[in-house]
Design an enzyme around this catalytic site. Structure first.
Site, mmCIF file in Angstrom:
data_model
loop_
_atom_site.group_PDB
_atom_site.id
_atom_site.type_symbol
_atom_site.label_atom_id
_atom_site.label_comp_id
_atom_site.label_asym_id
_atom_site.label_seq_id
_atom_site.Cartn_x
_atom_site.Cartn_y
_atom_site.Cartn_z
ATOM 1 N N TYR A 172 0.835 -1.203 0.000
ATOM 2 C CA TYR A 172 0.000 0.000 0.000
ATOM 3 C C TYR A 172 0.873 1.257 0.000
ATOM 4 C CZ TYR A 172 -2.967 3.780 1.589
ATOM 5 O OH TYR A 172 -3.605 4.992 1.695
ATOM 6 N N ARG A 219 1.984 8.329 12.924
ATOM 7 C CA ARG A 219 1.649 9.555 13.650
ATOM 8 C C ARG A 219 0.153 9.839 13.635
ATOM 9 N NH1 ARG A 219 3.068 14.404 10.159
ATOM 10 N NH2 ARG A 219 1.172 13.558 9.220
ATOM 11 N N ARG A 229 -10.704 5.715 8.943
ATOM 12 C CA ARG A 229 -9.681 5.101 8.100
ATOM 13 C C ARG A 229 -8.761 4.230 8.950
ATOM 14 N NH1 ARG A 229 -9.304 10.740 6.191
ATOM 15 N NH2 ARG A 229 -7.553 10.957 7.631
ATOM 16 N N PHE A 289 15.525 19.183 -1.425
ATOM 17 C CA PHE A 289 14.167 18.711 -1.678
ATOM 18 C C PHE A 289 13.941 17.327 -1.070
ATOM 19 C CE2 PHE A 289 11.233 16.259 -4.298
ATOM 20 C CZ PHE A 289 10.132 17.096 -4.422
#
Length: 418
Positions: A172, A219, A229, A289
């Site tokens: 997932y 978290r 969910r 980044f």
């Protein structure tokens, strides 16, 4: 006064918040000149800022044409994700939409105007996004279209499927984040700002995404429960409770924390791959980044480890701490030091009676080995008594000013933004 006490305990936060606000953030995230952009690109960057201020800042700091490619990549995936999240779309409509979404990139008039989600503008004005997509070099188009297709198929697979095993958890996370890491890596190499190996080594790129996604899932336990969910793998939580929601009950707090620690241990296994990936990067804007979200993630895991608050509210790293990480994580040695610091923090909090204790020690040992190949590393911060005294005085004199300043930094710092 609580704010003052917090800063007195972390004088480096005061220094870096001031340095950040006084222009230090420009070294990490220089402002982009939008005046030279065409109307369509300006619109795309406006949507980028509206849907994710923190990602917008680091994307706009990328060099050259890579900046536009990553901006469009983000908006395409945001549109796809908006379809997945929209519970008002029936499954018999949503599943084909997810499978076929990548094809809409080449359909100038396609848009979806029936979404109820907060980011629906990226679907309602998809023609602008797809137009700018088609203006990109073919090498960028191919990457974005391919990742969009694979992600749509993966999202459709998990619409009615629970995350049961740890293998399925990895699967997932691969679909929703690992593919993003793989796509970005291919864009980095396509831009020629990075070597071809960066885009070719999909295992390392996948680990970059999995580490961030697992951190967010760990978290966000309570928030996800409140929204209905469930992303924690049944294989793990079922050893501690009959239902995942039971972990939030006060009487189950001890086993809940043990379950939490096991999942954090699982996530830590990705850190050596993260360090190997970052060590290959040559371009400074690409390094920043990639590195900033990773150091935010390890700091978040350290804050969550063995912490009952995960099941009671929100666990966040301090804004000053986030700014310090952003300012520091500009080279691989600094990132290794940060990773070392936070796994040591986890080690110090590790209960000897925790069922995952031995596996956590092994994961930490692997991070230590990856972080310290040449021997012991000094702490990232050393402050003299004079500096500490000045910092405390500064805090005492300016804590009210800094309380308003921290609000301003939110434009640039939103740790763990999805």
């Amino acid at each position: 006064m609580e704010l003052l006490r917090k800063w007195l305990g972390h004088p480096e936060d005061i220094y870096n918040l001031l340095r950040f606000k006084m222009g230090g953030y420009r070294a990490v995230m220089p402002r982009m000149d939008t005046d030279s952009l065409g109307c369509g690109l300006r619109t795309c960057y406006r949507y980028l800022n509206q849907t994710s201020r923190s990602f917008a800042a680091v994307i706009q700091a990328l060099d050259g044409e890579l900046r536009h490619a990553v901006c469009i990549f983000y908006l395409v995936l945001r549109a796809l994700d908006t379809v997945e999240d929209d519970m008002s779309i029936p499954l018999d409509v949503k599943v084909p939409m997810l499978h076929e979404f990548h094809s809409h990139l080449y359909q100038p008039d396609w848009k979806y105007t029936e979404s109820k989600e907060k980011d629906r503008q990226v679907l309602e004005d998809f023609p602008t996004i797809s137009m700018e997509f088609r203006k990109l070099s073919k090498v960028y188009q191919d990457v974005i279209s391919d990742i969009c297709h694979k992600m749509g198929v993966g999202m459709a697979e998990f619409l009615e499927k629970k995350v049961d095993s740890q293998h399925e958890w990895d699967k997932y996370c691969h679909y929703v984040a690992g593919l993003v890491g793989i796509g970005l890596s291919r864009l980095f190499s396509a831009s020629e700002l990075e070597d071809s190996i960066v885009g070719q080594d999909t295992e390392l790129a996948n680990s970059m995404g999995l580490f961030l996604q697992k951190t967010n899932i760990i978290r966000d336990y309570l928030e996800d429960q409140m929204e209905g969910r469930e992303f924690w793998p049944r294989e793990v939580w079922s050893r501690y409770a009959k239902k995942l929601s039971d972990l939030a009950k006060p009487e189950n707090i001890d086993v809940a924390v043990q379950c939490l620690n096991e999942l954090i241990t699982n996530a830590l296994h990705h850190v050596p791959d993260v360090l190997t990936y970052l060590s290959r990067l040559k371009n400074q804007s690409v390094f920043n980044f990639c590195a900033i979200p990773q150091v935010m993630a390890i700091a978040t895991l350290a804050a969550c480890y063995n912490n009952q608050q995960v099941f009671r509210g929100v666990v966040k790293i301090r804004k000053g701490q986030a700014v310090t990480l952003m300012m520091d994580a500009t080279n691989i040695q600094a990132v290794k030091a940060i990773m070392y610091q936070y796994v040591e923090e986890i080690y110090q909090k590790m209960p000897s009676t925790d069922p995952s204790c031995r596996r956590t020690q092994q994961a930490i040992a692997a991070v230590r080995a990856a972080s310290l190949p040449a021997g012991p590393m000094a702490s990232r911060h050393h402050y003299s008594p004079i500096y500490l005294s000045c910092a405390m005085l500064l805090a005492a004199l300016s804590w009210q000013y800094l309380s308003t300043l921290s609000k301003a930094t939110e434009e640039y710092v939103q740790a763990g933004d999805n």
